[in-house]
Design a protein around this motif. Sequence first.
Motif, PDB file in Angstrom:
ATOM      1  N   SER A   1       0.608  -1.178  -0.193  1.00 29.85           N
ATOM      2  CA  SER A   1       0.128   0.063   0.286  1.00 29.85           C
ATOM      3  C   SER A   1       0.925   1.268   0.020  1.00 29.85           C
ATOM      4  CB  SER A   1      -1.018   0.031   1.244  1.00 29.85           C
ATOM      5  OG  SER A   1      -0.045   0.109   2.404  1.00 29.85           O
ATOM      6  N   ASN A   2       0.342   2.355  -0.195  1.00 27.36           N
ATOM      7  CA  ASN A   2       1.050   3.537  -0.216  1.00 27.36           C
ATOM      8  C   ASN A   2       1.812   3.750   1.154  1.00 27.36           C
ATOM      9  OD1 ASN A   2       0.661   5.234  -2.554  1.00 27.36           O
ATOM     10  ND2 ASN A   2      -1.456   4.824  -2.184  1.00 27.36           N
ATOM     11  N   ALA A   3       1.138   3.417   2.222  1.00 25.58           N
ATOM     12  CA  ALA A   3       1.553   3.561   3.644  1.00 25.58           C
ATOM     13  C   ALA A   3       2.844   2.474   3.764  1.00 25.58           C
ATOM     14  CB  ALA A   3       0.538   3.273   4.641  1.00 25.58           C
ATOM     15  N   ASP A   4       2.464   1.224   3.265  1.00 23.18           N
ATOM     16  CA  ASP A   4       3.751   0.322   3.457  1.00 23.18           C
ATOM     17  C   ASP A   4       4.823   0.836   2.798  1.00 23.18           C
ATOM     18  OD1 ASP A   4       1.827  -1.671   4.599  1.00 23.18           O
ATOM     19  OD2 ASP A   4       1.244  -2.565   2.543  1.00 23.18           O
TER      20      ASP A   4
ATOM     21  N   ASN B   1       4.449  11.452  -5.442  1.00 23.77           N
ATOM     22  CA  ASN B   1       3.033  10.958  -5.292  1.00 23.77           C
ATOM     23  C   ASN B   1       2.274  11.508  -6.544  1.00 23.77           C
ATOM     24  OD1 ASN B   1       2.836   9.857  -2.599  1.00 23.77           O
ATOM     25  ND2 ASN B   1       3.270  11.917  -1.609  1.00 23.77           N
TER      26      ASN B   1
ATOM     27  N   ASP C   1      -4.929   7.468  -9.743  1.00 26.00           N
ATOM     28  CA  ASP C   1      -6.070   7.405  -8.874  1.00 26.00           C
ATOM     29  C   ASP C   1      -7.232   8.817  -9.282  1.00 26.00           C
ATOM     30  OD1 ASP C   1      -5.081   5.199  -7.790  1.00 26.00           O
ATOM     31  OD2 ASP C   1      -4.478   6.517  -5.972  1.00 26.00           O
TER      32      ASP C   1
ATOM     33  N   GLY D   1       1.625   8.694   2.986  1.00 23.56           N
ATOM     34  CA  GLY D   1       0.996   7.654   2.589  1.00 23.56           C
ATOM     35  C   GLY D   1      -0.289   7.189   3.083  1.00 23.56           C
ATOM     36  N   ARG D   2      -0.269   7.456   4.840  1.00 26.32           N
ATOM     37  CA  ARG D   2      -1.508   7.105   5.354  1.00 26.32           C
ATOM     38  C   ARG D   2      -2.511   8.415   5.092  1.00 26.32           C
ATOM     39  NH1 ARG D   2       2.575   4.708   7.690  1.00 26.32           N
ATOM     40  NH2 ARG D   2       2.121   2.810   9.109  1.00 26.32           N
TER      41      ARG D   2
ATOM     42  N   ASP E   1      -4.122   7.121   2.102  1.00 32.43           N
ATOM     43  CA  ASP E   1      -4.851   5.964   1.940  1.00 32.43           C
ATOM     44  C   ASP E   1      -6.106   6.049   2.955  1.00 32.43           C
ATOM     45  OD1 ASP E   1      -3.151   4.597   0.441  1.00 32.43           O
ATOM     46  OD2 ASP E   1      -2.090   3.512   2.146  1.00 32.43           O
TER      47      ASP E   1
ATOM     48  N   PRO F   1      -9.739   7.463   0.334  1.00 30.47           N
ATOM     49  CA  PRO F   1      -9.466   6.736  -1.361  1.00 30.47           C
ATOM     50  C   PRO F   1     -10.299   7.741  -2.008  1.00 30.47           C
ATOM     51  CG  PRO F   1     -10.262   5.103   0.157  1.00 30.47           C
ATOM     52  CD  PRO F   1     -10.350   6.222   1.201  1.00 30.47           C
TER      53      PRO F   1
ATOM     54  N   GLY G   1      -8.460  12.267  -0.491  1.00 27.57           N
ATOM     55  CA  GLY G   1      -7.035  11.682   0.207  1.00 27.57           C
ATOM     56  C   GLY G   1      -6.049  12.619  -0.340  1.00 27.57           C
TER      57      GLY G   1
END
Length: 424
Positions: free
Chosen positions: A40-43, A244, A251, A373-374, A377, A380, A384
């Motif tokens: 994910s973006n956070a990962d 980003n 998106d 990232g958080r 996410d 969505p 965001g």
Amino acid sequence: MRSRFLIIFCLIFAGELIFSLPFHVARFFRPTVLSVFNLSNADLGDIFSVFGVTATIVYFPGGALADHFSARKLMTISLLATAVGGLYMATIPSHLGLSLLFGYWGVTCIFLFWAAMIKATRDYGGSSTQGSAFGILDGGRGLVAAGVATVAVYLMGSFLPTDVAQATEVERQAALRNVIYFYSAMTSIAALFVWLFVPDSERVMGNSVKQSLAGITELFKQKSVLLQAAIVVCAYCAYKGLDNYAVYVVDVLKMNQLEAAQFTSYAAYLRPLSAVAAGFLADRFLASRVISSGFMVLAVIFLVLSFLHPDGMGLSIIYGSIIISFCAVFALRGVYFALLEEAKTSNKTTGAAVGLISLIGFTPDIFFGALTGRIIDASPGIEGYQNYFMVMIGIAVIGFFATMLFAQTLKSSALKDSEVSTVV
């Protein structure tokens, strides 16, 4: 004797390729990276944080090292060690393996390389053309980044079907793996160029360890150095924010993954023009003035992006705003180390000053990716990203005021020195 052109070319080429594996792959091919590595973006932000932590640990000792040892040897070892990491990345490791790899890259990209490159560039620029020297360095790095990325995008496209959306997971993996191999090879070539064409610098003599430590301690007391670090924090957040855009255009603007990679790689061609122009403006009007103007532009652009929707004229304004933000960010990166000369930092402690400024200034490597990232996410879709741009407004405003305070501090210091001189 090696020509100055050949030396600056090697600094430019190596200065960008050293960061190609940890940053270019995720910047230009982010949607594919997220898919292939199942992140994910956070990962991905958390993985970048590991890079940031290890880089932060070695920025300062790396700066001190650059004041005493040859840039040629330090940079060559760093490039080769980084290229080796790319071979492991191409195996598509697990989340844990990728985290460990980025931690390793935090050391290989920074400890032996970063301050050595900045110090070599400052020596190249002399006392009167610091802005143009750093502008040429960063502008040239941008041209290298764009050119190499263009080839990488073509390489990736050759491994994908005509209808990219129909590509299988195996095809995506093969395409990304070959991109990683390509960047590993280019990083190795950069190491060869540095070894062959960058001369061995003489070891800095005349400073004992005790004297060096005293000089470093003095840097911590200088308000101008700490303000430079704050400026770099904000400018570097803006630069990392460009990463980003690849997911934003997928998106929100509904591009496919290959189109997103093409868009961001083409935008990278704005970096040479923006950085070099900013460098020459800095030599004429002071780096601090160019930087404060850049932050003002970014604040306005991020405000526009925080409420616009991609419909009707909104889409055209969004594209225009994105392009302007690329130019402003590249201009900031082109000249923020020219502040060293504006602040009259001693050549003998340039490496240590770069280490200290970088220690603080590049901490966004630790927190920025995980934070943004958080934010993206958590909501969505376009909401965001609008929340994300609101955060970027605050960062640009802080950068503007830090730059104004830096200029005021130098002015006050010069006034005090003038008064003392008059009394004497």
